[in-house]
Design a protein around this motif. Structure first.
Motif, PDB file in Angstrom:
ATOM      1  N   GLY A 228       5.584  20.666   1.816  1.00 58.88           N
ATOM      2  CA  GLY A 228       4.788  20.393   0.557  1.00 58.88           C
ATOM      3  C   GLY A 228       5.481  20.698  -0.780  1.00 58.88           C
ATOM      4  N   VAL A 229       6.619  21.068  -0.801  1.00 58.02           N
ATOM      5  CA  VAL A 229       7.182  21.424  -2.122  1.00 58.02           C
ATOM      6  C   VAL A 229       7.627  20.049  -2.650  1.00 58.02           C
ATOM      7  N   CYS A 230       8.004  18.939  -1.753  1.00 62.36           N
ATOM      8  CA  CYS A 230       8.682  17.619  -2.389  1.00 62.36           C
ATOM      9  C   CYS A 230       7.604  16.678  -1.860  1.00 62.36           C
ATOM     10  N   PRO A 231       7.192  15.737  -2.765  1.00 63.51           N
ATOM     11  CA  PRO A 231       6.160  14.727  -2.424  1.00 63.51           C
ATOM     12  C   PRO A 231       6.831  13.686  -1.484  1.00 63.51           C
ATOM     13  N   THR A 232       7.093  14.009  -0.376  1.00 60.98           N
ATOM     14  CA  THR A 232       7.743  12.785   0.671  1.00 60.98           C
ATOM     15  C   THR A 232       6.767  12.164   1.306  1.00 60.98           C
ATOM     16  N   SER A 233       5.389  12.362   0.937  1.00 60.93           N
ATOM     17  CA  SER A 233       4.522  11.451   1.942  1.00 60.93           C
ATOM     18  C   SER A 233       4.063  10.146   1.075  1.00 60.93           C
ATOM     19  N   GLY A 234       3.565   9.084   1.539  1.00 60.59           N
ATOM     20  CA  GLY A 234       3.381   7.698   1.166  1.00 60.59           C
ATOM     21  C   GLY A 234       3.129   6.660   2.040  1.00 60.59           C
ATOM     22  N   THR A 235       2.731   5.556   1.860  1.00 64.95           N
ATOM     23  CA  THR A 235       2.673   4.425   2.651  1.00 64.95           C
ATOM     24  C   THR A 235       3.059   3.153   1.903  1.00 64.95           C
ATOM     25  N   PRO A 236       3.981   2.274   2.127  1.00 68.18           N
ATOM     26  CA  PRO A 236       4.100   1.149   1.263  1.00 68.18           C
ATOM     27  C   PRO A 236       3.024   0.282   1.540  1.00 68.18           C
ATOM     28  N   VAL A 237       2.936  -0.742   0.653  1.00 66.16           N
ATOM     29  CA  VAL A 237       2.326  -2.290   0.757  1.00 66.16           C
ATOM     30  C   VAL A 237       3.028  -3.259   0.977  1.00 66.16           C
ATOM     31  N   SER A 386       8.608  -1.881  -5.185  1.00 70.37           N
ATOM     32  CA  SER A 386       7.464  -1.621  -6.082  1.00 70.37           C
ATOM     33  C   SER A 386       7.307  -0.395  -7.028  1.00 70.37           C
ATOM     34  N   TRP A 387       6.543  -0.866  -8.027  1.00 70.43           N
ATOM     35  CA  TRP A 387       6.355   0.244  -9.148  1.00 70.43           C
ATOM     36  C   TRP A 387       7.478   0.786  -9.705  1.00 70.43           C
ATOM     37  N   ASN A 388       8.775  -0.037  -9.938  1.00 71.28           N
ATOM     38  CA  ASN A 388       9.822   0.308 -10.543  1.00 71.28           C
ATOM     39  C   ASN A 388       9.839  -0.082 -11.974  1.00 71.28           C
ATOM     40  N   HIS A 389      10.281   0.556 -12.931  1.00 71.52           N
ATOM     41  CA  HIS A 389      10.601   0.319 -14.005  1.00 71.52           C
ATOM     42  C   HIS A 389      12.115   0.045 -14.530  1.00 71.52           C
ATOM     43  N   VAL A 415      10.860  -9.926   1.766  1.00 72.97           N
ATOM     44  CA  VAL A 415      10.851  -8.812   0.804  1.00 72.97           C
ATOM     45  C   VAL A 415       9.401  -8.903  -0.165  1.00 72.97           C
ATOM     46  N   SER A 416       8.889  -7.799  -0.405  1.00 70.71           N
ATOM     47  CA  SER A 416       7.895  -7.927  -1.150  1.00 70.71           C
ATOM     48  C   SER A 416       8.068  -7.224  -2.647  1.00 70.71           C
ATOM     49  N   TYR A 417       7.727  -7.707  -3.613  1.00 69.17           N
ATOM     50  CA  TYR A 417       8.062  -7.234  -5.227  1.00 69.17           C
ATOM     51  C   TYR A 417       6.887  -7.094  -5.729  1.00 69.17           C
ATOM     52  N   HIS A 418       6.100  -5.866  -5.965  1.00 69.36           N
ATOM     53  CA  HIS A 418       4.892  -5.760  -6.626  1.00 69.36           C
ATOM     54  C   HIS A 418       4.781  -4.572  -7.754  1.00 69.36           C
ATOM     55  N   HIS A 419       4.149  -4.888  -8.448  1.00 68.36           N
ATOM     56  CA  HIS A 419       3.871  -4.044  -9.680  1.00 68.36           C
ATOM     57  C   HIS A 419       5.396  -3.158 -10.283  1.00 68.36           C
ATOM     58  N   ASN A 420       6.159  -4.133 -10.306  1.00 65.19           N
ATOM     59  CA  ASN A 420       7.207  -3.656 -11.025  1.00 65.19           C
ATOM     60  C   ASN A 420       7.183  -4.035 -12.609  1.00 65.19           C
ATOM     61  N   TRP A 421       7.905  -3.336 -13.581  1.00 59.59           N
ATOM     62  CA  TRP A 421       7.839  -3.628 -14.769  1.00 59.59           C
ATOM     63  C   TRP A 421       9.511  -4.152 -15.258  1.00 59.59           C
TER      64      TRP A 421
END
Length: 537
Positions: A228-237, A386-389, A415-421
């Protein structure tokens, strides 16, 4: 038809301003990076179409298109050399080198260091005798100082690096040290390239200073962290979520231990471990120049908004082998890289290669590296970016490294590229070869002065729901090289942006995974608020 060659004065001045801004930002970044990071002395990627600054002897040197623009030595009947730069002392000379043909036995194509002249230098060469040769020229024939066996295949790109510091010489091929020697002959000199009765292409030449070996410890202590100390959870789209190639989506280090790293030694040791592992990166870590291998089943996640890597990059994939044309059982897979800042990599910031699959690259901040920020190639697949600047960097994201790599790439590179800036990144946003479908959706493009999405070499690109802002050539399947196929739908084009140059049909990404497309009019606000570090969740 291409429209990019004849630009107005305003566009050229704007591009110049952007370049100067990037230089200033890069200079500031170098000031703030700890001194262990190598300083760039010289670089040339030949994208300007000329070889200004190089002076040669023998051979036939010219800038050609070889994937991207490269400097080629065309003939095989001469001992050809060309030099650039100044009289540097400690130096590391690196370049991508592609041997083409050899005239006779014991010939080589090489990079040069500490060159006194075109007949006095150290060299690291790929020989047609099946070896890597570290040698010296003193006006006559080459003198071998050290050698190692190697497979040298004509038509294949290799990355060579020759380090010269004090009396020590070290030679690397594809970021692996293979030869070393000591010699007192030359203490300083220029950098160079050579074809010893051989033809070759050379690209991405980089010269940095080097103060001697500073390799991290091989067995550092890594501190375990409680859950729980490090935010390692998540699911890609996107493609990283697809069940394929023996994997059910991308979970990274799930099920493994969680550790914290804050030194180069700890980081490099942790990413190479064979067991599943969640790696929490704390603070900016300066690594020695090079690409560091990431093993399967890893989550590499920054803590907070100030964690990252500078000086080198991450390599997700096996060593390059062009003879492999189908995914091997030991291909690297199931890797997550999130919430990290990447700066001043001496090669790529992140490289995914050799049939690696199920990789998720998410919520990172990337700029100011030497080559690509995120390159995906050599049969890799099922990747989400995803979601990279990404900002203030020219060679942004490459998908498929060469027009001749179809044996490894056809049917892959999904490959999927989404919500990148894509923020002031002139080209490769991404540049695509062979992959289908490549799904580019809900990204924000700002002031990309060369091209947005370039879809080539029979790739199939679905480009939808993006927001293009000041992008003259937003989407093209006739950018350079063999044509691809692209479908552009439901995008927004503002502030003198052009229109898509697209044709052909493309597989629907929805046949692989479900996704919800955001209103493209909201994409600018959504992406600028959510992309980058410190914004997971």
């Amino acid at each position: 038809m291409r429209r990019r060659k004849d630009r107005g004065t305003g566009a050229m001045l704007a591009a110049l301003a952007m370049t100067l801004t990037a230089i200033v930002i890069g200079a500031l970044a170098l000031v703030t990076v700890p001194s262990a990071s190598a300083a760039t002395l010289f670089g040339d990627d030949f994208e300007d179409g000329n070889s200004t600054g190089w002076s040669g002897s023998g051979g036939s040197w010219s800038v050609v298109t070889d994937g991207s623009r490269a400097l080629r030595q065309s003939g095989t009947s001469a001992d050809a050399r060309t030099l650039a730069g100044a009289g540097w002392s400690d130096q590391a000379v690196q370049a991508r080198v592609k041997p083409i043909s050899f005239n006779g036995s014991g010939r080589n194509v090489a990079i040069l260091a500490r060159a006194q002249s075109t007949s006095a230098y150290y060299y690291l060469g790929l020989s047609n005798s099946g070896s890597v040769v570290l040698g010296k020229r003193t006006g006559g024939a080459p003198v071998t100082l050290a050698s190692a066996p190697a497979t040298v295949t004509a038509g294949t790109w290799y990355t060579l690096r020759l380090e010269a510091f004090g009396t020590t010489l070290r030679g690397f091929v594809d970021n692996v040290q293979v030869v070393t020697a000591t010699d007192t002959g030359y203490s300083s000199g220029r950098a160079g390239l050579a074809g010893y009765y051989a033809s070759a292409s050379f690209d991405d030449v980089l010269v940095t200073d080097v103060g001697g070996p500073s390799q991290p410890p091989s067995t550092p202590t890594i501190t375990p962290l409680p859950p729980g100390v490090c935010p390692t959870s998540g699911t890609p789209v996107g493609f990283a979520s697809v069940n394929a190639w023996g994997r059910s989506g991308t979970t990274g280090g799930a099920g493994g231990s969680t550790v914290e790293v804050d030194t180069a030694g700890e980081l490099i040791s942790a990413i190479a471990q064979t067991a599943p592992l969640n790696i929490c990166v704390r603070g900016m870590i300066t690594v020695p120049a090079g690409m560091y291998n990431v093993a399967s089943n890893k989550s590499i996640v920054g803590v907070g908004s100030d964690a990252g890597i500078t000086g080198g990059g991450l390599n997700v994939g096996l060593a390059v082998d062009d003879a492999i044309t189908s995914p091997p059982a030991n291909a690297v897979n199931n890797v997550i890289i999130r919430n990290l800042t990447f700066r001043n990599a001496n090669d790529d910031s992140i490289n995914v290669q050799m049939f690696s699959h199920h990789v998720w690259i998410d919520h990172n901040d990337m700029c100011c590296g030497y080559d690509g920020l995120v390159d995906i190639k050599r049969g890799s697949s099922y990747v989400t970016v995803s979601w990279n600047h990404v900002h203030n960097h020219t060679k942004n994201m490459l998908l498929g490294h060469d027009d001749g790599a179809g044996a490894q790439d056809i049917g892959r590179l999904k490959v999927s590229y989404h919500h990148n800036w894509f923020d002031q990144t002139p080209q490769r946003n991404p540049r695509v070869r062979f992959g289908e479908p490549v799904h580019v959706f809900n990204n924000y493009y700002y002031y990309n002065t060369d091209v947005g999405v370039a879809c080539q070499a029979n790739a199939g690109c679905m480009v939808e729901g993006n927001y293009f802002d000041r992008v003259e050539e937003p989407v093209s399947n006739s950018y350079a090289g063999p044509a691809g196929r692209c479908v552009a739908r439901n995008n927004v084009f503002v502030n003198e942006s052009g229109q898509p140059d697209c044709s052909g049909t493309v597989q629907e990404p929805s046949t692989y995974y479900g996704y919800t497309l955001d209103d493209p009019n909201s994409v600018k606000a959504t992406v600028t608020a959510g992309a980058g570090v410190g914004k997971i969740g």
